[in-house]
Design an enzyme around this catalytic site. Structure first.
Site, PDB file in Angstrom:
ATOM      1  N   ASN A  22     173.391  -3.124  40.442  1.00 14.28           N
ATOM      2  CA  ASN A  22     172.763  -2.155  39.535  1.00 14.28           C
ATOM      3  C   ASN A  22     172.217  -2.956  38.348  1.00 14.28           C
ATOM      4  O   ASN A  22     172.664  -4.086  38.104  1.00 14.28           O
ATOM      5  CB  ASN A  22     173.766  -1.052  39.125  1.00 14.28           C
ATOM      6  CG  ASN A  22     174.824  -1.540  38.149  1.00 14.28           C
ATOM      7  OD1 ASN A  22     174.507  -2.063  37.079  1.00 14.28           O
ATOM      8  ND2 ASN A  22     176.090  -1.382  38.503  1.00 14.28           N
ATOM      9  N   ASN A  76     184.603   5.905  42.429  1.00  8.71           N
ATOM     10  CA  ASN A  76     183.764   5.792  43.623  1.00  8.71           C
ATOM     11  C   ASN A  76     184.556   5.801  44.923  1.00  8.71           C
ATOM     12  O   ASN A  76     183.971   5.744  46.007  1.00  8.71           O
ATOM     13  CB  ASN A  76     182.919   4.517  43.551  1.00  8.71           C
ATOM     14  CG  ASN A  76     182.001   4.522  42.337  1.00  8.71           C
ATOM     15  OD1 ASN A  76     182.023   3.615  41.526  1.00  8.71           O
ATOM     16  ND2 ASN A  76     181.225   5.573  42.193  1.00  8.71           N
ATOM     17  N   ARG A  95     180.291  -3.502  48.398  1.00 11.07           N
ATOM     18  CA  ARG A  95     181.404  -2.593  48.118  1.00 11.07           C
ATOM     19  C   ARG A  95     181.993  -1.974  49.383  1.00 11.07           C
ATOM     20  O   ARG A  95     183.050  -1.311  49.304  1.00 11.07           O
ATOM     21  CB  ARG A  95     180.969  -1.487  47.136  1.00 11.07           C
ATOM     22  CG  ARG A  95     180.601  -2.018  45.754  1.00 11.07           C
ATOM     23  CD  ARG A  95     180.647  -0.936  44.676  1.00 11.07           C
ATOM     24  NE  ARG A  95     182.004  -0.451  44.415  1.00 11.07           N
ATOM     25  CZ  ARG A  95     182.319   0.483  43.517  1.00 11.07           C
ATOM     26  NH1 ARG A  95     181.379   1.044  42.797  1.00 11.07           N
ATOM     27  NH2 ARG A  95     183.569   0.862  43.335  1.00 11.07           N
ATOM     28  N   ARG A 149     172.344   5.800  45.294  1.00  9.84           N
ATOM     29  CA  ARG A 149     173.555   5.433  46.051  1.00  9.84           C
ATOM     30  C   ARG A 149     173.880   6.486  47.109  1.00  9.84           C
ATOM     31  O   ARG A 149     173.740   6.248  48.294  1.00  9.84           O
ATOM     32  CB  ARG A 149     174.754   5.272  45.100  1.00  9.84           C
ATOM     33  CG  ARG A 149     174.610   4.132  44.105  1.00  9.84           C
ATOM     34  CD  ARG A 149     174.681   2.780  44.798  1.00  9.84           C
ATOM     35  NE  ARG A 149     174.560   1.681  43.867  1.00  9.84           N
ATOM     36  CZ  ARG A 149     175.562   1.087  43.233  1.00  9.84           C
ATOM     37  NH1 ARG A 149     176.801   1.484  43.440  1.00  9.84           N
ATOM     38  NH2 ARG A 149     175.337   0.085  42.411  1.00  9.84           N
ATOM     39  N   HIS A 178     174.518   6.283  39.454  1.00 12.91           N
ATOM     40  CA  HIS A 178     175.508   7.309  39.805  1.00 12.91           C
ATOM     41  C   HIS A 178     175.350   8.470  38.819  1.00 12.91           C
ATOM     42  O   HIS A 178     175.046   8.244  37.633  1.00 12.91           O
ATOM     43  CB  HIS A 178     176.952   6.789  39.658  1.00 12.91           C
ATOM     44  CG  HIS A 178     177.417   5.894  40.771  1.00 12.91           C
ATOM     45  ND1 HIS A 178     178.182   4.773  40.536  1.00 12.91           N
ATOM     46  CD2 HIS A 178     177.255   5.974  42.115  1.00 12.91           C
ATOM     47  CE1 HIS A 178     178.461   4.194  41.701  1.00 12.91           C
ATOM     48  NE2 HIS A 178     177.912   4.899  42.661  1.00 12.91           N
ATOM     49  N   ASP A 180     177.586  10.053  37.276  1.00 15.56           N
ATOM     50  CA  ASP A 180     178.497   9.997  36.124  1.00 15.56           C
ATOM     51  C   ASP A 180     177.987   9.111  34.987  1.00 15.56           C
ATOM     52  O   ASP A 180     178.516   9.153  33.881  1.00 15.56           O
ATOM     53  CB  ASP A 180     179.910   9.574  36.550  1.00 15.56           C
ATOM     54  CG  ASP A 180     179.993   8.157  37.101  1.00 15.56           C
ATOM     55  OD1 ASP A 180     178.999   7.406  37.059  1.00 15.56           O
ATOM     56  OD2 ASP A 180     181.082   7.800  37.599  1.00 15.56           O
ATOM     57  N   CYS A 274     184.143   6.130  35.197  1.00 14.39           N
ATOM     58  CA  CYS A 274     184.165   5.526  36.539  1.00 14.39           C
ATOM     59  C   CYS A 274     185.381   4.636  36.758  1.00 14.39           C
ATOM     60  O   CYS A 274     185.672   4.273  37.899  1.00 14.39           O
ATOM     61  CB  CYS A 274     182.857   4.846  36.912  1.00 14.39           C
ATOM     62  SG  CYS A 274     182.033   3.931  35.684  1.00 14.39           S
TER      63      CYS A 274
END
Ligand code: ARG
Length: 294
Positions: A22, A76, A95, A149, A178, A180, A274
């Site tokens: 990101n 996540n 990830r 995402r 994201h 959030d 997060c």
């Protein structure tokens, strides 16, 4: 199933910024002073944990895994509601290795009776947990971010799994990768959000669903401070260092803001929300909510 406010944290021993998925992530800055960064991360994590305990959360702390530095962001890992957890599917290979570790962690929570059921999504159906699927306790539905995402299909699958309405909001920028990062429902029914993060269609949905009096618009500066990425419990809010204007706007609405220096984690594109995952979220209507009562 948990009935008291409870948050999952993952300790940051293996946290580092070693890749970039990101636009906030700066591996070069981490590598310039890794030891200092690691110590800063430990301190920041300790301060966050203490602040969350102080505002009234029980903490469940999991361990991180070497080579999976972003496990420190358990928002996540899964979406959790009514004691049921839906495990995430990550978009980026960096990830995806977390999935097996979080599956094991949730199996352990299940064995201890802290969650009743653990569900999975088909592979290839990206859904990055509560970072992109946020329960709005005042309105009784999920808001789901998609685009950078999670996919729209991931959002819809989450709605089906929980048997709850999902309101999808398309994210327009990689900076707000994201939901959030740019969107935070508060206990009084307000939605703290950063409007430029959303497509025109998403903004229209937001404005139809949330009256102007309940929309708190964050500035570009608030976004940079990761202030929208906040953890709220009743009238208390925990976030990274806030701008004076946002601090004041929230104070006027009756919120008490606790600020933590989370700069090592912001270097990875993350803030307070997060780094947490609520395990006790319930779909039962929130008592005393202004809009539920309206
Ligand atoms: N470096 C992580 C990533 O890019 C940060 C995740 C932060 N989590 C969040 N829910 N915003 O995936």
């Amino acid at each position: 199933m948990l009935t008291q406010p409870c948050i999952l944290l993952i300790e940051p021993t293996h946290f580092e910024v070693s890749y970039s998925i990101n636009p906030w992530m700066r591996p070069q800055r981490w590598q310039a002073a890794p030891e200092q960064m690691r110590q800063g991360a430990q301190r920041a994590f300790g301060a966050l944990r203490a602040a969350l305990e102080d505002v009234g959360f029980a903490i469940e702390q999991g361990v991180g895994i070497a080579g999976q530095p972003d496990m420190v962001f358990p928002a996540n890992a899964a979406v959790v509601l009514d004691g049921r957890a839906l495990l995430a599917r990550f978009r980026y290979p960096q990830r995806q290795g977390e999935e097996a570790h979080f599956a094991a962690l949730f199996a352990a929570l299940h064995a201890r009776g802290l969650v009743d059921e653990v569900g999975t999504l088909p592979s290839g159906c990206f859904q990055e947990g509560a970072g992109d699927c946020i329960w709005d306790a005042s309105r009784g539905h999920f808001w789901a971010g998609f685009g950078p995402r999670s996919t729209l299909q991931g959002a819809q699958r989450a709605g089906e799994f929980f048997g709850q309405e999902v309101v999808p909001l398309e994210l327009a920028t990689q900076r707000c990768y994201h939901l959030d990062v740019c969107f935070c429902p508060l206990a009084g029914g307000e939605i703290l959000h950063y409007p430029p993060a959303f497509t025109p269609a998403a903004l229209q949905v937001l404005r139809q669903r949330v009256p102007a009096a309940l929309r708190i618009e964050a500035s570009a500066d608030d976004l940079r401070h990761f202030s929208v990425n906040a953890v709220n419990l009743e009238d208390r809010i925990v976030m990274a260092r806030a701008t004076p204007s946002l601090r004041e706007a929230l104070r006027q609405r009756g919120y008490r803001v606790r600020e933590i220096d989370l700069s090592p984690f912001m270097l990875s594109g993350g803030g307070a929300y997060c780094m947490t995952l609520r395990l006790d979220r319930s779909s039962r209507p929130a008592a005393g909510s202004r809009i539920a009562a309206a």
